[in-house]
Design a protein around this motif. Structure first.
Motif, short mmCIF file in Angstrom:
data_model
loop_
_atom_site.label_atom_id
_atom_site.label_comp_id
_atom_site.label_asym_id
_atom_site.label_seq_id
_atom_site.Cartn_x
_atom_site.Cartn_y
_atom_site.Cartn_z
N LEU A 35 -3.29 18.89 -3.68
CA LEU A 35 -1.97 18.50 -4.22
C LEU A 35 -2.13 17.29 -5.13
O LEU A 35 -2.57 16.22 -4.68
CB LEU A 35 -1.01 18.19 -3.07
CG LEU A 35 -0.37 19.44 -2.41
CD1 LEU A 35 -1.38 20.26 -1.65
CD2 LEU A 35 0.79 19.04 -1.52
N ALA A 36 -1.76 17.48 -6.37
CA ALA A 36 -1.90 16.44 -7.37
C ALA A 36 -0.53 15.88 -7.74
O ALA A 36 0.49 16.27 -7.16
CB ALA A 36 -2.60 17.00 -8.61
N ARG A 37 -0.51 14.96 -8.70
CA ARG A 37 0.77 14.35 -9.12
C ARG A 37 1.52 15.25 -10.09
O ARG A 37 2.71 15.06 -10.32
CB ARG A 37 0.54 12.99 -9.79
CG ARG A 37 0.26 11.86 -8.82
CD ARG A 37 -1.16 11.87 -8.34
NE ARG A 37 -1.50 10.74 -7.48
CZ ARG A 37 -2.74 10.48 -7.08
NH1 ARG A 37 -3.76 11.26 -7.42
NH2 ARG A 37 -2.96 9.44 -6.31
N SER A 38 0.82 16.16 -10.72
CA SER A 38 1.49 17.11 -11.63
C SER A 38 1.22 18.52 -11.11
O SER A 38 0.20 18.77 -10.45
CB SER A 38 0.91 16.98 -13.04
OG SER A 38 -0.47 17.33 -13.02
N ALA A 39 2.11 19.45 -11.44
CA ALA A 39 1.88 20.85 -11.07
C ALA A 39 0.56 21.32 -11.66
O ALA A 39 -0.25 21.99 -11.00
CB ALA A 39 3.03 21.72 -11.60
N GLU B 147 -3.30 9.20 -12.75
CA GLU B 147 -1.85 9.29 -12.65
C GLU B 147 -1.35 8.78 -11.30
O GLU B 147 -0.24 9.13 -10.86
CB GLU B 147 -1.39 10.74 -12.86
CG GLU B 147 -1.75 11.28 -14.25
CD GLU B 147 -0.95 12.54 -14.59
OE1 GLU B 147 -0.05 12.45 -15.45
OE2 GLU B 147 -1.23 13.61 -14.02
N ALA B 148 -2.18 7.98 -10.64
CA ALA B 148 -1.87 7.54 -9.27
C ALA B 148 -0.59 6.72 -9.19
O ALA B 148 -0.03 6.53 -8.10
CB ALA B 148 -3.04 6.76 -8.68
N HIS C 41 2.21 7.66 -10.38
CA HIS C 41 3.38 8.52 -10.16
C HIS C 41 3.63 8.61 -8.65
O HIS C 41 2.76 9.03 -7.90
CB HIS C 41 3.18 9.91 -10.77
CG HIS C 41 4.41 10.74 -10.65
ND1 HIS C 41 5.47 10.66 -11.53
CD2 HIS C 41 4.80 11.63 -9.69
CE1 HIS C 41 6.43 11.48 -11.14
NE2 HIS C 41 6.05 12.07 -10.03
N PRO C 42 4.82 8.24 -8.23
CA PRO C 42 5.06 8.03 -6.78
C PRO C 42 5.27 9.32 -5.98
O PRO C 42 6.37 9.60 -5.52
CB PRO C 42 6.31 7.16 -6.78
CG PRO C 42 7.06 7.57 -8.01
CD PRO C 42 6.02 7.94 -9.03
N VAL C 43 4.21 10.09 -5.83
CA VAL C 43 4.31 11.30 -5.00
C VAL C 43 3.04 11.39 -4.17
O VAL C 43 1.96 10.96 -4.61
CB VAL C 43 4.51 12.55 -5.87
CG1 VAL C 43 3.28 12.87 -6.73
CG2 VAL C 43 4.86 13.77 -5.02
N TRP C 44 3.15 11.95 -2.97
CA TRP C 44 1.97 12.11 -2.13
C TRP C 44 0.98 13.05 -2.82
O TRP C 44 1.35 14.10 -3.34
CB TRP C 44 2.35 12.65 -0.76
CG TRP C 44 1.19 12.59 0.21
CD1 TRP C 44 0.88 11.54 1.01
CD2 TRP C 44 0.19 13.59 0.45
NE1 TRP C 44 -0.26 11.82 1.75
CE2 TRP C 44 -0.70 13.07 1.41
CE3 TRP C 44 -0.04 14.87 -0.07
CZ2 TRP C 44 -1.81 13.78 1.88
CZ3 TRP C 44 -1.15 15.58 0.39
CH2 TRP C 44 -2.02 15.04 1.36
N ALA C 45 -0.29 12.68 -2.82
CA ALA C 45 -1.35 13.52 -3.38
C ALA C 45 -2.51 13.51 -2.41
O ALA C 45 -2.74 12.52 -1.69
CB ALA C 45 -1.79 12.99 -4.73
#
Lengths: 227, 227
Positions: B99-103, B182-183, B185-189
């Protein structure tokens, strides 16, 4: 995905190529059976023909009604080879080894779905983006909106194939070995079940403090399902 | 099986169809890489062509050096269709979601081997029986000799296909998402690893008292491997 839809009680046609001949009691053409396996399988194997020779590539798929989707790099020769071509897409889940008293009666507990159709490229940018959103959100509910948005260039670099399922069959075996008439042969018999599950997540190195695993992912991991 | 052999340091040829073009750093033609995936995968997907159309069927396979084997009912149209025909046999193990920060940067950790050759029927009864014995004993060491012996009729009713691997490639992805730039970007990766394992065995109903699980099966279950 089917939660908000009425139950689908239709069957795919039992054609020459999808009629289940070996152990027909294990076979089904019911949409519900085919779709349940497709939706449970973490990945599929896509088969197609290039210059008369077979190719089988693993990929993730997603489904909407009678349509199955998969994607890849727009530069992939495999995706290009499948476009407008007959495809066989097979999803298989192995549930266990079945150990009998004879080699002959050994078997496997499994669920597999084999679907046939013609793959079409989704060219429309909006339709393609929508399909990719469903792919992400079907796997990880709500994730799409939390991501850094897809750029125009990324959408362009991604090909999505869409295939109407024209024919399909499901095949399922479960339960113990079928040789209880040989139970006097003194060897252990039974099933060695296989379980596939998500195990504790590994946060990316450098994940900033304070970014927790979203509840939806925690629930997926808890659920025992792979998708 | 390779334990008693010297290490195989050869490569399969990188041909037009097996050269890894997408993410070539993930690819290999080394015998050792291809064989390790084939030997770890619980099942494979066999692709072949009937009347110009692709078919993909799941089955268990076994390997001896550069040869891969699979089997089925002698009456199976799929086995008959593969005989003397070009086949693509693919083994895939999915190790986790990435799971990355972008699709766009989402991915899958996996190991897959794609092997090509021409399938041949093993007709000689003794050779066929030997192959089946190796199939059983590779999965469950020592089991063959503990079983009720195979009858002549059972051997006759079983077809074994054997294919020399002419061309092959392995492809492996592992590790975290590749988007540390892209770390912010505030989403779990990170990675959601998938683990497949044997879980406690289910003895066949009516298994006579006193027949215990053999040590070799207990060890297999303990090992965390599927084969």
């Amino acid at each position: 995905m089917a939660d908000h839809c009425p139950p689908d009680t239709k069957d795919y046609p039992a054609t020459e190529r999808t009629r289940v001949r070996r152990s027909p009691e294990r076979g089904s053409h019911a949409h519900a059976d085919v779709h349940a396996i497709m939706d449970a399988a973490p990945l599929c194997h896509v088969g197609y023909v290039i210059n008369g020779a077979p190719y089988v590539t693993p990929t993730l798929h997603w489904r909407e009604g009678d349509y199955v989707y998969w994607h890849g790099s727009a530069a992939s020769r495999f995706l290009r080879a499948a476009e407008d071509m007959p495809v066989c897409l097979t999803c298989s889940i192995m549930d266990g080894y079945v150990l009998a008293r004879s080699a002959f009666n050994h078997s496997v507990n499994y669920r597999s779905a084999m679907v046939f159709g013609t793959a079409r490229l989704v060219d429309d940018v909006e339709e393609k983006t929508d399909a990719l959103r469903r792919f992400v959100d079907d796997l990880f509910p709500g994730r799409w909106d939390s991501l850094r948005p897809m750029t125009r260039q990324e959408v362009k670099a991604t090909s999505v194939l869409r295939m109407k399922i024209d024919e399909a069959s499901a095949k399922i075996r479960n339960g113990p070995p079928g040789d209880s008439d040989e139970a006097d042969h003194p060897v252990w018999a039974g099933v060695l079940p296989i379980e596939s599950r998500l195990v504790p997540p590994q946060p990316a190195p450098g994940l900033p403090d304070g970014i927790e695993l979203p509840q939806s992912l925690a629930e997926l991991i808890q659920s025992g399902r792979l998708r």
